[in-house]
Structure formats: structure tokens, C-alpha cells
Design a protein around this motif. Structure first.
Motif, PDB file in Angstrom:
ATOM      1  N   MET A   1       5.461 -11.192  -5.127  1.00 30.67           N
ATOM      2  CA  MET A   1       5.027  -9.809  -4.999  1.00 30.67           C
ATOM      3  C   MET A   1       5.564  -9.024  -6.197  1.00 30.67           C
ATOM      4  SD  MET A   1       5.741  -7.017  -1.977  1.00 30.67           S
ATOM      5  CE  MET A   1       4.967  -7.966  -0.716  1.00 30.67           C
ATOM      6  N   ASP A   2       4.672  -8.294  -6.847  1.00 30.32           N
ATOM      7  CA  ASP A   2       5.066  -7.458  -7.971  1.00 30.32           C
ATOM      8  C   ASP A   2       5.786  -6.218  -7.457  1.00 30.32           C
ATOM      9  OD1 ASP A   2       3.917  -9.122  -9.890  1.00 30.32           O
ATOM     10  OD2 ASP A   2       1.954  -8.183  -9.639  1.00 30.32           O
ATOM     11  N   TRP A   3       6.616  -5.630  -8.320  1.00 37.06           N
ATOM     12  CA  TRP A   3       7.361  -4.430  -7.925  1.00 37.06           C
ATOM     13  C   TRP A   3       6.432  -3.285  -7.575  1.00 37.06           C
ATOM     14  CZ3 TRP A   3       6.856   0.176 -10.399  1.00 37.06           C
ATOM     15  CH2 TRP A   3       6.264   0.147 -11.664  1.00 37.06           C
ATOM     16  N   ILE A   4       5.279  -3.213  -8.230  1.00 33.50           N
ATOM     17  CA  ILE A   4       4.372  -2.090  -7.962  1.00 33.50           C
ATOM     18  C   ILE A   4       3.732  -2.222  -6.574  1.00 33.50           C
ATOM     19  CG2 ILE A   4       2.246  -2.941  -8.976  1.00 33.50           C
ATOM     20  CD1 ILE A   4       2.222  -0.035 -10.367  1.00 33.50           C
ATOM     21  N   ASP A   5       3.655  -3.446  -6.052  1.00 33.90           N
ATOM     22  CA  ASP A   5       3.182  -3.614  -4.667  1.00 33.90           C
ATOM     23  C   ASP A   5       4.093  -2.879  -3.693  1.00 33.90           C
ATOM     24  OD1 ASP A   5       0.784  -5.005  -4.660  1.00 33.90           O
ATOM     25  OD2 ASP A   5       1.778  -6.956  -4.808  1.00 33.90           O
ATOM     26  N   LEU A   6       5.367  -2.815  -4.003  1.00 31.11           N
ATOM     27  CA  LEU A   6       6.329  -2.141  -3.131  1.00 31.11           C
ATOM     28  C   LEU A   6       6.192  -0.624  -3.189  1.00 31.11           C
ATOM     29  CD1 LEU A   6       9.460  -4.343  -3.888  1.00 31.11           C
ATOM     30  CD2 LEU A   6       7.909  -4.500  -1.926  1.00 31.11           C
ATOM     31  N   LEU A   7       5.464  -0.109  -4.183  1.00 34.31           N
ATOM     32  CA  LEU A   7       5.291   1.331  -4.350  1.00 34.31           C
ATOM     33  C   LEU A   7       4.591   1.982  -3.164  1.00 34.31           C
ATOM     34  CD1 LEU A   7       5.901   3.470  -6.493  1.00 34.31           C
ATOM     35  CD2 LEU A   7       3.636   3.050  -7.440  1.00 34.31           C
ATOM     36  N   GLN A   8       3.809   1.192  -2.436  1.00 34.34           N
ATOM     37  CA  GLN A   8       3.100   1.760  -1.287  1.00 34.34           C
ATOM     38  C   GLN A   8       4.065   2.235  -0.195  1.00 34.34           C
ATOM     39  OE1 GLN A   8       0.735  -1.171   0.933  1.00 34.34           O
ATOM     40  NE2 GLN A   8       1.837  -2.746  -0.204  1.00 34.34           N
ATOM     41  N   TRP A   9       5.241   1.636  -0.104  1.00 33.24           N
ATOM     42  CA  TRP A   9       6.185   2.022   0.950  1.00 33.24           C
ATOM     43  C   TRP A   9       6.843   3.367   0.683  1.00 33.24           C
ATOM     44  CZ3 TRP A   9       5.217  -0.055   5.287  1.00 33.24           C
ATOM     45  CH2 TRP A   9       4.625  -1.306   5.314  1.00 33.24           C
ATOM     46  N   PRO A  10       7.380   3.621  -0.520  1.00 30.30           N
ATOM     47  CA  PRO A  10       7.891   4.972  -0.764  1.00 30.30           C
ATOM     48  C   PRO A  10       6.768   6.012  -0.735  1.00 30.30           C
ATOM     49  CG  PRO A  10       8.349   3.535  -2.647  1.00 30.30           C
ATOM     50  CD  PRO A  10       7.717   2.711  -1.595  1.00 30.30           C
ATOM     51  N   ALA A  11       5.565   5.635  -1.158  1.00 38.14           N
ATOM     52  CA  ALA A  11       4.433   6.566  -1.097  1.00 38.14           C
ATOM     53  C   ALA A  11       4.164   6.968   0.344  1.00 38.14           C
ATOM     54  CB  ALA A  11       3.189   5.938  -1.724  1.00 38.14           C
ATOM     55  N   MET A  12       4.216   6.011   1.237  1.00 41.08           N
ATOM     56  CA  MET A  12       3.980   6.290   2.656  1.00 41.08           C
ATOM     57  C   MET A  12       5.090   7.179   3.227  1.00 41.08           C
ATOM     58  SD  MET A  12       4.974   5.307   6.031  1.00 41.08           S
ATOM     59  CE  MET A  12       5.970   3.894   5.672  1.00 41.08           C
ATOM     60  N   VAL A  13       6.332   6.890   2.881  1.00 35.57           N
ATOM     61  CA  VAL A  13       7.459   7.683   3.391  1.00 35.57           C
ATOM     62  C   VAL A  13       7.369   9.123   2.876  1.00 35.57           C
ATOM     63  CG1 VAL A  13       9.971   7.977   3.286  1.00 35.57           C
ATOM     64  CG2 VAL A  13       8.993   5.718   3.712  1.00 35.57           C
ATOM     65  N   VAL A  14       7.092   9.298   1.591  1.00 39.09           N
ATOM     66  CA  VAL A  14       6.984  10.642   1.023  1.00 39.09           C
ATOM     67  C   VAL A  14       5.836  11.400   1.682  1.00 39.09           C
ATOM     68  CG1 VAL A  14       6.531  11.957  -1.089  1.00 39.09           C
ATOM     69  CG2 VAL A  14       8.060   9.989  -1.157  1.00 39.09           C
ATOM     70  N   THR A  15       4.721  10.725   1.966  1.00 37.58           N
ATOM     71  CA  THR A  15       3.583  11.360   2.623  1.00 37.58           C
ATOM     72  C   THR A  15       3.961  11.852   4.018  1.00 37.58           C
ATOM     73  OG1 THR A  15       2.041   9.967   1.385  1.00 37.58           O
ATOM     74  CG2 THR A  15       1.191  11.045   3.359  1.00 37.58           C
ATOM     75  N   VAL A  16       4.672  11.033   4.771  1.00 36.11           N
ATOM     76  CA  VAL A  16       5.071  11.414   6.135  1.00 36.11           C
ATOM     77  C   VAL A  16       6.059  12.587   6.097  1.00 36.11           C
ATOM     78  CG1 VAL A  16       6.293  10.623   8.204  1.00 36.11           C
ATOM     79  CG2 VAL A  16       4.583   9.154   7.121  1.00 36.11           C
ATOM     80  N   VAL A  17       7.024  12.533   5.193  1.00 36.09           N
ATOM     81  CA  VAL A  17       7.991  13.628   5.076  1.00 36.09           C
ATOM     82  C   VAL A  17       7.279  14.914   4.657  1.00 36.09           C
ATOM     83  CG1 VAL A  17      10.022  14.462   3.796  1.00 36.09           C
ATOM     84  CG2 VAL A  17       9.950  12.109   4.635  1.00 36.09           C
ATOM     85  N   ALA A  18       6.328  14.800   3.739  1.00 38.20           N
ATOM     86  CA  ALA A  18       5.567  15.972   3.296  1.00 38.20           C
ATOM     87  C   ALA A  18       4.807  16.597   4.461  1.00 38.20           C
ATOM     88  CB  ALA A  18       4.598  15.581   2.185  1.00 38.20           C
ATOM     89  N   ALA A  19       4.182  15.777   5.280  1.00 40.31           N
ATOM     90  CA  ALA A  19       3.445  16.299   6.438  1.00 40.31           C
ATOM     91  C   ALA A  19       4.395  17.011   7.398  1.00 40.31           C
ATOM     92  CB  ALA A  19       2.719  15.165   7.152  1.00 40.31           C
ATOM     93  N   TRP A  20       5.583  16.458   7.587  1.00 39.58           N
ATOM     94  CA  TRP A  20       6.589  17.087   8.454  1.00 39.58           C
ATOM     95  C   TRP A  20       6.976  18.459   7.908  1.00 39.58           C
ATOM     96  CZ3 TRP A  20       8.605  15.616  13.080  1.00 39.58           C
ATOM     97  CH2 TRP A  20       9.728  16.301  13.527  1.00 39.58           C
TER      98      TRP A  20
END
Length: 76
Positions: free
Chosen positions: A1-20
Motif C-alpha cells: 500500500m502506498d502512503w497516499i492510499d492512507l491519505l483517505q483516513w485523515p481526510a475522513m477524520v477531518v471531514t467528520v470533525v469539520a461537520a461537527w
């Protein structure tokens, strides 16, 4: 797995925190929420370009425009 594949997880966390934050009754938190949404848009676009998810990239650009509008309205 490339490091950029892992980018989806912080993107998801930031999105959820932003919605909150956007749902907060405090003006300052709502303002932060729009900026966090913009950060998540950048993360999702980076991941979408890498993954070839062109519809996701277009969606994030549209959402970024709405988030910029929301940030401007929250600041005024």
C-alpha cells in the motif's frame, strides 16, 4: 500500500470533525468548521487524483466552492 492510499483516513477524520464544528452553536467553531472542510477537500482531491476517482475530485471542487461561500458568510 502506498502512503497516499492512507491519505483517505485523515481526510475522513477531518471531514467528520469539520461537520461537527459546522453544527456548533458557537460562531468561532462554525468558522473553523468551514476551514476544516476546505482542508478535507484538499486531502480528498489529492487522494482522488491519485486513485483515479474523477467524480470524487469534481464533487470536492463543488463542495469547496460551497465551503468558501460558507466561510465568507460565517465571517460576516
Amino acid at each position: 500500500m502506498d502512503w497516499i492510499d492512507l491519505l483517505q483516513w485523515p481526510a475522513m477524520v477531518v471531514t467528520v470533525v469539520a461537520a461537527w464544528y459546522v453544527a456548533s452553536e458557537r460562531e468561532r467553531k462554525r468558522n473553523w468548521g468551514f476551514w476544516l472542510f476546505l482542508a478535507s477537500n484538499v486531502l480528498w482531491v489529492a487522494w482522488g487524483l491519485y486513485s483515479g476517482a474523477h467524480a470524487l475530485v469534481v464533487l470536492q471542487l463543488c463542495l469547496a466552492a460551497m465551503n468558501i461561500r460558507g466561510a465568507v458568510k460565517a465571517a460576516s
